[in-house]
Design an enzyme around this catalytic site. Structure first.
Site, mmCIF file in Angstrom:
data_model
loop_
_atom_site.group_PDB
_atom_site.id
_atom_site.type_symbol
_atom_site.label_atom_id
_atom_site.label_comp_id
_atom_site.label_asym_id
_atom_site.label_seq_id
_atom_site.Cartn_x
_atom_site.Cartn_y
_atom_site.Cartn_z
ATOM 1 N N SER A 187 8.180 10.779 43.368
ATOM 2 C CA SER A 187 8.779 12.020 43.866
ATOM 3 C C SER A 187 8.580 13.198 42.917
ATOM 4 C CB SER A 187 10.278 11.811 44.134
ATOM 5 O OG SER A 187 10.932 11.346 42.970
ATOM 6 N N ASP A 189 21.530 16.079 40.177
ATOM 7 C CA ASP A 189 20.150 15.604 40.039
ATOM 8 C C ASP A 189 19.553 16.234 38.785
ATOM 9 O OD1 ASP A 189 17.470 15.015 40.163
ATOM 10 O OD2 ASP A 189 17.170 15.731 42.212
ATOM 11 N N HIS A 220 14.661 15.647 39.042
ATOM 12 C CA HIS A 220 13.688 16.517 39.699
ATOM 13 C C HIS A 220 13.846 17.957 39.205
ATOM 14 C CE1 HIS A 220 14.303 12.982 42.351
ATOM 15 N NE2 HIS A 220 12.984 13.043 42.427
#
Length: 419
Positions: free
Chosen positions: A147, A395, A398
């Site tokens: 990702s 998060d 990312h």
């Protein structure tokens, strides 16, 4: 008047005639030199701004004629630049991901978008989408990995989408979302992403349902994925995040066969085994005269604030400034993993195959404020205890876009156009 007087006057007249003539020639010569210098200056500015050719700082010493030794693009500092950055607007990117659209999901401090990477010994060429698209005409640029690599792919799509007229681009996905396919129609160029978080086959290969307790890899199985890469002109690999565990189950055999042999293998040995399969496949199947290949180093996480002097139990949540400590490295960044990659790439080079490392690790270590934190789409409803403690679901892996991955792509762009 004697003949001597006449001769003297004649000599003086010649001198008077020669002085203006000589001066005129010198004047013309100086004018030509000035015009030539002006032309070279203008040409260098044009090349730097429009074609993206790497420009070295002439005031700094050159250790050799090799570009990599004269200019390490990965060694530098972050410079705040709200005039030139961001390179695109979040809302203007047609294909922005909700996982990375931090402004859309409520983030107010947007300074994370305004940082430019400045190498110590040269200038990083400004990203020129038109130049890249021309280089990609009738070609395939493919990102392969997890990702984080998908985030870099989204960044690249946003960077080029800004110069493509509406209706002259398209986006498709295949194989249940494993393969995403952006096409710049006018250039017949594609920028693709293929989901393969461990490079080799695993029980995490489903792009949606990939969270499993016992992660298992077929370290000798890669063809299921690799057949989709064979004809790409530029390949950009990454694989790190999913290997962050002490050991992993390895399968010899197939997932469909009841005769498969399963064994627990320690890290980083299992990672080295997977890289061996990957590199052997490249050696046999890649067209060395056609395909450029890159491997993006590990992307650091910022999940423990204690590492940079923050409070215990906190992470990147509410962080608005980067880490300014020179050479900072978080504990989650495992040097053993990257040494395994470097060894594999060195071995490939000995076998006549060049895979260039794009070293994004150290420059990204400083950017603790660049993560989505809580400013992203939540795929599942939040529980009350999460809402009361935002750090619990922040998060810190990312990256927001526009942001840090755009610089990764500027580094990639510099290598593509200078090779």
């Amino acid at each position: 008047m004697t003949w001597r007087d006449s001769a003297a006057k004649l000599k003086m007249a010649k001198k008077q005639l020669m002085v203006p003539a000589t001066w005129g020639i010198r004047s013309s010569f100086h004018s030509l030199i000035a015009l030539l210098v002006a032309f070279l200056v203008i040409a260098s500015i044009y090349v730097t701004q429009n074609s993206g050719v790497l420009i070295e700082d002439a005031t700094k010493s050159k250790s050799s004629d090799d570009l990599s030794s004269r200019c390490n693009l990965f060694s530098g500092k972050w410079v705040f630049d709200n005039k030139s950055y961001p390179l695109y607007k979040e809302k203007a990117c047609t294909f922005m991901s909700d996982q990375l659209a931090c402004e859309k999901f409520g983030r107010k401090d947007l300074n994370y978008q305004n940082w430019r990477w400045q190498p110590h010994r040269c200038d990083l060429p400004r990203f020129n989408a038109t130049v890249l698209l021309e280089r990609l005409r009738n070609k395939r640029l493919m990102f392969v990995g997890d990702s984080l690599n998908r985030g870099q792919w989204v960044s690249m799509v946003c960077l080029v989408d800004s110069v493509i007229p509406t209706g002259l681009q398209s986006m498709h996905q295949y194989r249940n979302g494993s393969l995403h396919f952006f096409k710049a129609i006018e250039y017949n160029a594609t920028i693709e992403f293929y989901w393969s978080p461990l490079l080799v086959e695993s029980n995490s290969d489903d792009p949606v349902n990939h969270r499993v307790d016992d992660r298992t890899v077929r370290v000798q199985g890669i063809e299921k994925h690799a057949r989709h890469w064979t004809d790409a002109d530029i390949l950009v690999f990454n694989s790190y995040l999913w290997w962050r565990r002490a050991q992993m189950t390895v399968l010899w055999g197939s997932f469909e066969s009841p005769d498969g042999v399963y064994r627990k293998v320690e890290m980083p040995r299992v990672y080295e085994m997977a890289l061996k399969t990957w590199s052997d496949w490249l050696e046999v199947h890649i067209n060395r005269t056609k395909t450029q290949m890159f491997f993006v180093s590990l992307s650091p996480t910022h999940q423990k604030a204690l590492e940079w002097g923050g409070a215990e139990g906190q992470n990147c949540y509410n962080e608005t400034e980067q880490i300014f400590t020179e050479g900072y490295r978080g504990q989650a960044s495992c040097p053993e993993i990257m040494r395994a990659v470097e060894k594999t790439l060195d071995d490939l080079k000995k076998r006549g195959l060049n895979v260039q490392m794009i070293n994004i690790t150290q420059l990204s270590e400083h950017r603790k404020e660049g993560h989505p934190s809580v400013y992203r789409k939540q795929w599942e409803p939040l529980k009350e205890e999460q809402i009361s403690n935002p750090s619990s679901y922040a998060d810190c892996i990312h990256w927001c876009l526009p942001g840090v991955p755009d610089v990764w792509n500027e580094l990639l762009y510099a290598h593509i156009i200078n090779l």
